[in-house]
Design a protein around this motif. Structure first.
Motif, mmCIF file in Angstrom:
data_model
loop_
_atom_site.group_PDB
_atom_site.id
_atom_site.type_symbol
_atom_site.label_atom_id
_atom_site.label_comp_id
_atom_site.label_asym_id
_atom_site.label_seq_id
_atom_site.Cartn_x
_atom_site.Cartn_y
_atom_site.Cartn_z
ATOM 1 N N GLY A 15 -14.197 -21.981 -61.665
ATOM 2 C CA GLY A 15 -14.886 -21.818 -63.014
ATOM 3 C C GLY A 15 -15.814 -22.943 -63.393
ATOM 4 N N ARG A 19 -18.687 -25.274 -61.017
ATOM 5 C CA ARG A 19 -20.013 -24.925 -61.397
ATOM 6 C C ARG A 19 -20.718 -26.308 -61.828
ATOM 7 N N ASP A 20 -20.306 -26.748 -62.664
ATOM 8 C CA ASP A 20 -20.963 -28.023 -63.397
ATOM 9 C C ASP A 20 -21.152 -29.093 -62.338
ATOM 10 N N ASP A 31 -10.245 -26.078 -64.836
ATOM 11 C CA ASP A 31 -9.388 -24.770 -64.618
ATOM 12 C C ASP A 31 -9.077 -24.729 -63.065
ATOM 13 N N ARG A 111 -12.367 -10.588 -59.929
ATOM 14 C CA ARG A 111 -12.190 -10.311 -61.257
ATOM 15 C C ARG A 111 -12.762 -11.259 -62.379
ATOM 16 N N ARG A 112 -13.265 -12.199 -61.852
ATOM 17 C CA ARG A 112 -13.964 -13.271 -62.845
ATOM 18 C C ARG A 112 -15.271 -12.568 -63.398
ATOM 19 N N ASP A 113 -15.876 -13.364 -64.310
ATOM 20 C CA ASP A 113 -17.099 -12.969 -64.878
ATOM 21 C C ASP A 113 -18.432 -12.800 -64.213
ATOM 22 N N ASN A 117 -19.328 -18.694 -61.777
ATOM 23 C CA ASN A 117 -18.126 -19.002 -62.356
ATOM 24 C C ASN A 117 -16.823 -18.642 -61.217
ATOM 25 N N ARG A 162 -20.658 -14.108 -72.807
ATOM 26 C CA ARG A 162 -20.614 -15.142 -71.918
ATOM 27 C C ARG A 162 -21.959 -15.146 -70.998
ATOM 28 N N PHE A 166 -23.865 -18.742 -71.012
ATOM 29 C CA PHE A 166 -24.435 -19.436 -69.909
ATOM 30 C C PHE A 166 -25.586 -19.526 -69.344
ATOM 31 N N LYS A 169 -26.827 -22.349 -71.698
ATOM 32 C CA LYS A 169 -26.107 -23.525 -71.452
ATOM 33 C C LYS A 169 -26.994 -23.931 -70.199
ATOM 34 N N LYS A 203 -17.885 -21.524 -79.122
ATOM 35 C CA LYS A 203 -18.309 -21.771 -77.882
ATOM 36 C C LYS A 203 -19.874 -21.395 -77.957
ATOM 37 N N LYS A 399 -10.924 -26.626 -77.355
ATOM 38 C CA LYS A 399 -12.350 -27.098 -76.927
ATOM 39 C C LYS A 399 -13.394 -27.044 -77.918
#
Ligand code: ATP
Ligand code: MG
Length: 406
Positions: A15, A19-20, A31, A111-113, A117, A162, A166, A169, A203, A399
């Motif tokens: 996640g 990525r970051d 995560d 299954r992730r978005d 991520n 999302r 992102f 961001k 967020k 968060k």
């Protein structure tokens, strides 16, 4: 990850953190994805608890951090084996209501978005696993939904938020296939529970990219489904539009300077157009200014809460900021000094400056209050009564930016 490995489980960093880190940034949280079930994870970590219903995950406390540990999710379509029916549930419109079918890393990835991520980092072998072309998209700086964007947005409309969040961001472009369906599907957000939307709200607007996010939300017709009245009024008024932009810009700037921000202030700005409209209607019906403001504030909050569940600890200060605007019209002598000692004065004054910054003509009221504060020097501010303790922390609560009721 080491402890899970010791017990023969797989464990990957996944996640936002991967990525970051790959982008050279600082992850804001961690995560972990594992093949251990939530019960197995819970049994391995004394300082952990299982949370969630729609997705069951484990929160493991690690010093001041909370690490989110999720079990690999598996597939479940219409052709599923019957034993899986109890674990997964879909509404008649394709909305995923429950998703606790466990699977492998490969199944989990799809299954992730977003592709960026869905990168898995193995701390044992120092390898990154990429099942969906996430590294390529990271390189190309683009946001891409995994799989068929239409189906994925229908399955969970929050993914549209999302995608935009992102993109804002990371300052990434949105791949056309992932961008184009958003305006037509934005109405699906109307079915999302108000409490979840409040979490998402934080967020979107309290993580340092509010201005860019707002512009994306508006250009993809998503803002209408979060704040319908404000969206309509801002679309028809340069002042309201400027007010929203100024509120977002100021919030981003405060975060850059490590100053505290509160949902109350930014929500006060977002909903101000609706308050002004309703107040005017009430005044036209003969209500005096103070009750008109009071009534408008109450109605606007009640209406907004149907879509985005604003907790009372934020809606109360919002209403006080609005109602305080009328009191700021009186600037003479002793009264002024008294007002400056009120605990909501500072936020109300900041709000007045925001209105002026957005182009409202308040006859120099902001400058007057700035001068009055300079003249009086430090003033003892009334103490805030302690807010009621929240009974239970929801997912995502940690968060949120710290509350600032200045
Ligand atoms: P950040 O924490 O920096 O905001 P993140 O990518 O870690 O970003 P989280 O909300 O912490 O976002 O979610 C962790 C991971 O879970 C995401 O990276 C994504 O892979 C997955 N995820 C989160 N929400 C969804 C969703 N609605 N649908 C599919 N996958 C999701
Ligand atoms: Mg995260």
């Amino acid at each position: 990850m080491a402890r899970l490995h010791e017990h023969e489980h797989q464990a990957y960093l996944v996640g936002g953190a991967v990525r970051d880190l790959l982008l050279g940034g600082h992850p804001k949280d961690f995560d972990i994805a594992t093949d251990a079930t939530p019960e197995q994870v819970h049994a391995l970590f004394r300082n952990s608890r299982i949370i969630g219903r729609r997705f069951r995950i484990v929160h493991v406390r690690f010093g001041r951090e909370v690490i989110e540990v999720t079990t690999f999710r598996g597939h479940h379509g219409d052709d599923e084996a019957p034993r899986r029916d109890a674990a997964a549930k879909r509404s008649s419109r394709g909305l995923l209501l429950r998703d606790n079918v466990y699977g492998t890393l490969e199944e989990d990835a799809v299954r992730r978005d977003l592709t960026v991520n869905a990168l898995y980092y193995d701390s044992g072998s120092f390898e990154v696993f990429d099942q969906v072309g996430g590294l390529q998209d990271l390189e190309a700086r683009q946001i891409r939904v995994i799989g068929d964007p239409l189906a994925r947005y229908r399955e969970d409309p929050v993914r549209m938020l999302r995608t935009l969040r992102f993109a804002a961001k990371l300052d990434f472009a949105i791949e056309p296939g992932s961008a184009d369906p958003i305006p037509e599907l934005a109405h699906l957000l109307d079915d999302i529970p108000a409490a979840r939307l409040f979490d998402e709200f934080g967020k979107l607007f309290l993580t340092g990219n509010a201005l860019t996010t707002l512009r994306l939300l508006r250009s993809y017709s998503v803002f209408d489904h979060l704040f319908p009245d404000s969206a309509r009024l801002a679309d028809n008024s340069a002042f309201y539009s400027a007010l929203l932009e100024a509120a977002m810009g100021n919030t981003d700037e405060r975060l850059r300077q490590d100053k505290p921000v509160t949902p109350a202030f930014i929500l006060a700005a977002i909903l101000w157009p609706a308050v002004c409209e309703r107040r005017e209607q009430l005044e036209n019906q003969g209500e005096p200014p103070v009750p008109a403001m009071h009534g408008a504030a109450q109605e606007v909050v009640a209406q907004a809460c149907q879509r985005i569940a604003i907790p009372r600890r934020f809606s109360m200060p919002m209403r006080e900021i609005w109602e305080f605007q009328l009191r700021l019209n009186r600037t003479e002598g002793r009264r002024a000094k008294e007002l400056m000692s009120k605990r909501r004065f500072r936020a109300a004054y900041d709000f007045l400056l925001l209105r002026e910054q957005a182009g409202e003509d308040c006859s120099g009221l902001g400058a007057t209050w700035t001068r009055l504060q300079d003249e009086h020097g430090p003033i003892e501010v009334e103490q805030e009564e302690a807010p009621p303790r929240p009974r239970r922390r929801r997912r995502g609560g940690r968060k949120r930016a710290p509350a600032q009721d200045s």
